[in-house]
Design an enzyme around this catalytic site. Structure first.
Site, PDB file in Angstrom:
ATOM      1  N   LYS A 141     -15.958   5.544  16.972  1.00 38.08           N
ATOM      2  CA  LYS A 141     -15.178   6.567  16.282  1.00 38.08           C
ATOM      3  C   LYS A 141     -16.106   7.725  15.917  1.00 38.08           C
ATOM      4  O   LYS A 141     -17.190   7.522  15.386  1.00 38.08           O
ATOM      5  CB  LYS A 141     -14.524   5.976  15.030  1.00 38.08           C
ATOM      6  N   GLU A 201       1.248  -4.495   4.975  1.00 37.19           N
ATOM      7  CA  GLU A 201       1.933  -4.202   3.715  1.00 37.19           C
ATOM      8  C   GLU A 201       2.818  -5.347   3.257  1.00 37.19           C
ATOM      9  O   GLU A 201       2.894  -5.646   2.052  1.00 37.19           O
ATOM     10  CB  GLU A 201       2.762  -2.917   3.865  1.00 37.19           C
ATOM     11  N   ARG A 251       7.559  -0.275   4.417  1.00 34.79           N
ATOM     12  CA  ARG A 251       7.402  -1.309   5.428  1.00 34.79           C
ATOM     13  C   ARG A 251       7.525  -2.715   4.844  1.00 34.79           C
ATOM     14  O   ARG A 251       7.563  -3.694   5.580  1.00 34.79           O
ATOM     15  CB  ARG A 251       6.040  -1.151   6.114  1.00 34.79           C
TER      16      ARG A 251
END
Length: 588
Positions: free
Chosen positions: A246, A334, A362
Site C-alpha cells: 500500500k 460490524e 450493516r
C-alpha cells in the site's frame, strides 16, 4: 520520452501498447495520481498499491464487456483515469465532480457502486450467474478484494456460494496486510503463513473449491499479465493471490500506510504532509471520545472498547495503546462487533462499541435481535453521524436516528458539544438498564477546553438554552450550535426559544408539553433524515397528545446527498446555517 498516459483515454488505447511499455505507463499513472491527490486530497495509498494490477486487468480483459468490481473502491483511482476520466480526475470528490468511489451512473466501466467493504464477491457472483442464465458463457467477471475485506462475514458468505457454482468468476485477492488500519485476526495469520510457505498443507481457498494461484508479486507487470492471460482461459471460480505494498512508489506513503490512506494535502515530490496553519482549534469529537474512554476505563475496570477495523478513525487507538487488554479491533465485522459487545455485557462488562453511523447499518439485525430484544446494556458510539463531506452518499451517517428510533428499549442521545459527549459517556458507564446510541459528527467541536469535571446527565431530559414567546426551535446534537449562533444575531426581543433536546428517544415529554403550551409554532432541527427522524418523533408526540400547532421539520431531505465539502453538502441538503436562518426568520 513521450508520455504514454497522454494517449490513453480508454482500455482500447491501453491494449495498443506492447507489454514492455507497461512498466513505463505504471510510473506515469502513479505520478499522475500522486500529483492530483497531493493538491486536491483523497484516498492515496490504496490506489498507489494497485497501479500495476489496474493496468494488467484492463490490458488483459475486455472491459466493460467483461465485468470488473473494486471492493470498497478506495483503490479505483487508476481505474478511473484509464477509463475516460483522466481529464476530469482533478474534480475527484469535489462538488459536481467525479465520485471518490466507483459509481454506476458515472461510467459504463464502473460495474457496481461501492464504498462499504466486502460486497464485491456477492455482486460479481450475481453478475456471473446472470451471464450463465443469458448464455453468455465467455463473459469474464473479476472482483478485486483486499485481505482485510475478504475476512469480513459477507465476503465469506459470497465465497461459500461461489465455490459450489461453475460460474466464470476470478477473485483477485490484493494482500497488503492493511485496510485503513493494519489487518488483524486469524485469517491475516493464515495469509502470512501462505506467503512464508509455512501454511498447513491444505489451502483454504482450494478447500472452498476455488482454483487457487499465487501468491505472486502484484507489482510485476509482466508476471501479472501472464497469469491473468492464463487464468482467462480457465473456466469456473478462480482466485489469484497477489502481494502488494500500500502506498507503493511514494516513500512516505509506504512508511506510514495508516496516515497516507488519506493524507490530506502534501508535497507531491517529497510526500511531506502540509502543515495545518490554523492554530488553537477545538478538538475533534472522535478524539474527545477516545481520550474520555481511557479516562473512564482507568477508573472503571469493567469498561471495554470495541471497534470494527477503525481504531485510528474512531480514536479507539488511545485505549488500545493505554489498556490494550481491554480494547479490541475485530476487523471489518460490524455484525460480530455488536453481538460480541452483547455477550460481554451479559457478563458484567461495560462495552463501548464504536462504529461509524454508516457502518452500523450493516449490523441492524444484531442491534434488534442480539441487543435490544434482550435489553442488554451496550453503549453504541456512532462516529461520523450526519453528513460527512467528500466521501459522499455511501458514508453519510444520516439514517441512524430513524433506523434506531423504531427499536424498543433503545435510547438515543446526541451531544450539543464535547462536554455533553464526555458527560453522557460518564453517565452511562455508571449505570445503564438497556442499550444506548450516542451519535456525534465528523470533525471538530466548539469548545477549546472540553475536559471539565464530569457531570451526570438525566436520561430523557432536555435543556432550555433560551426562552421565548412565539417560536420554539428544538435542536438535536451538534447542529444546535448553528441555532445558538443565529439567535445571538437575530433574536433581540425574546421571541424565539431554543431547546437542546439531547435525547431523540425517550423524548422529554414533560418539557414538550410545556413548549407546545407556551409557543405558537415549533421548528425541529437535525442533521439526519427528515423521514422518520427526530422531527418525525416530535410530530408523532404532538399527534398522540392532540396538539395541532404548526411544526416544521428542518433536516436532510428524502434523497441521497452527493459529495462535496462539509459546508457544500450541508447546503445541498438545505441544512446549512443560511438556510436555517431564513427558515427561522420566515417563521417569525
Amino acid at each position: 520520452m513521450e508520455s504514454l498516459l497522454a494517449h490513453i483515454n480508454s482500455p482500447q488505447d491501453l491494449k495498443k501498447l506492447g507489454k514492455e511499455q507497461l512498466p513505463f505507463l505504471a510510473q506515469e499513472l502513479r505520478d499522475f495520481i500522486i500529483k492530483i491527490v497531493a493538491a486536491k486530497e483523497g484516498h492515496l495509498g490504496a490506489s498507489l498499491g494497485v497501479v500495476e494490477l489496474t493496468i494488467a486487468l484492463h490490458y488483459v480483459f475486455n472491459t466493460p464487456e467483461d465485468k470488473l468490481i473494486w471492493d470498497v473502491g478506495h483503490q479505483a483511482y487508476g481505474h478511473k483515469i484509464l477509463t475516460g476520466r483522466k481529464e476530469i480526475f482533478d474534480t475527484n470528490r469535489q462538488l459536481g465532480g467525479i465520485s471518490g468511489f466507483p459509481k454506476r451512473s458515472e461510467s459504463e466501466f464502473d460495474d457496481f457502486g461501492t464504498g462499504h467493504s466486502s460486497t464485491a464477491i456477492s455482486a460479481i457472483l450475481g453478475m456471473a450467474m446472470a451471464s450463465q442464465l443469458q448464455n453468455k458463457l465467455e463473459k469474464q467477471h473479476i472482483a478485486v478484494v483486499g485481505d482485510a475485506s475478504i475476512a469480513s462475514g459477507m465476503a465469506f458468505e459470497g465465497l461459500n456460494h461461489l465455490g459450489v457454482t461453475d460460474t466464470n468468476v476470478l477473485i483477485v485477492l490484493n494482500d497488503n496486510a492493511i485496510g485503513i488500519d493494519p489487518s488483524i485476526g486469524a485469517f491475516k495469520k493464515y495469509l502470512t503463513n501462505v506467503k512464508k510457505g509455512t501454511a498447513k498443507d491444505e489451502n483454504l481457498f482450494e478447500c472452498l473449491n476455488l482454483n487457487y494461484s499465487g501468491p505472486i508479486d502484484g507489482h510485476d507487470l509482466d508476471l501479472l499479465v501472464t497469469q491473468l492471460e492464463r487464468l482467462k482461459s480457465i473456466k469456473g471460480p478462480r482466485l489469484l493471490h497477489i502481494i502488494t505494498t500500500k502506498g507503493k512508489g511514494l516513500k512516505k506513503a509506504e512508511e506510514n500506510q495508516v496516515v497516507y490512506h488519506a493524507p490530506g494535502k502534501f508535497d507531491a515530490s517529497t510526500g511531506e504532509r502540509l502543515k495545518n496553519t490554523q492554530q488553537d482549534q477545538p478538538p475533534k469529537y472522535q478524539d474527545v471520545f477516545g481520550h474520555t474512554l481511557v479516562e473512564l476505563a482507568e477508573q472503571n475496570e469493567n469498561i471495554v472498547g470495541i471497534t470494527p477495523a477503525m481504531p485510528t478513525g474512531s480514536s479507539m487507538k488511545f485505549m488500545m495503546e493505554a489498556i490494550p487488554e481491554r480494547a479490541f479491533d475485530v476487523g471489518i465485522a460490524e455484525q460480530h462487533a455488536v453481538t460480541l459487545a452483547a455477550g460481554m455485557a451479559t457478563e458484567g462488562l461495560v462495552p463501548f462499541c464504536n462504529i461509524y453511523s454508516t457502518f452500523l447499518q450493516r449490523a441492524y439485525d444484531q442491534i434488534i435481535h442480539d441487543v435490544a430484544l434482550q435489553n442488554i446494556p451496550v453503549i453504541f458510539c456512532l462516529d461520523r453521524a450526519g453528513l460527512v463531506g467528500q466521501d459522499g452518499p455511501t458514508h453519510h451517517g444520516v439514517f441512524d436516528m430513524a433506523y434506531l428510533r423504531c427499536i424498543p428499549n433503545m435510547t438515543i442521545f446526541a451531544p450539543l458539544n464535547e462536554k455533553e459527549l464526555r458527560n453522557i459517556m460518564f453517565t452511562v458507564q455508571r449505570s445503564l438498564s438497556g442499550p444506548i446510541a450516542i451519535r456525534y459528527p465528523r470533525g471538530r467541536g466548539v469548545t477549546m477546553d472540553s475536559k471539565t469535571p464530569f457531570e451526570a446527565i438525566p436520561i430523557g431530559k432536555a435543556q432550555c438554552l433560551r426562552s421565548g414567546s412565539k417560536l420554539a426551535v428544538l435542536s438535536i446534537g451538534h447542529i444546535g450550535n448553528s441555532v445558538i449562533q443565529i439567535l445571538e444575531d437575530l433574536d433581540s426581543d425574546g421571541i424565539v426559544g431554543h431547546y437542546n433536546m439531547r435525547f431523540v428517544k425517550p423524548l422529554d415529554s414533560e418539557l414538550l408539553l410545556s413548549i407546545f403550551e407556551q409557543y405558537d409554532s415549533v421548528i425541529t432541527v437535525e442533521d439526519g433524515c427528515q423521514t422518520g427522524g427526530f422531527g418525525s418523533a416530535v410530530l408523532e408526540f404532538a399527534s398522540a397528545n392532540g396538539i395541532q400547532k404548526s411544526i416544521t421539520i428542518f433536516g436532510v431531505p428524502d434523497r441521497f446527498i452527493e459529495h462535496g465539502t462539509m459546508m457544500e453538502t450541508h447546503e445541498l441538503a438545505g441544512i446549512d446555517i443560511n438556510s436555517l436562518r431564513e427558515k427561522i426568520k420566515s417563521a417569525l
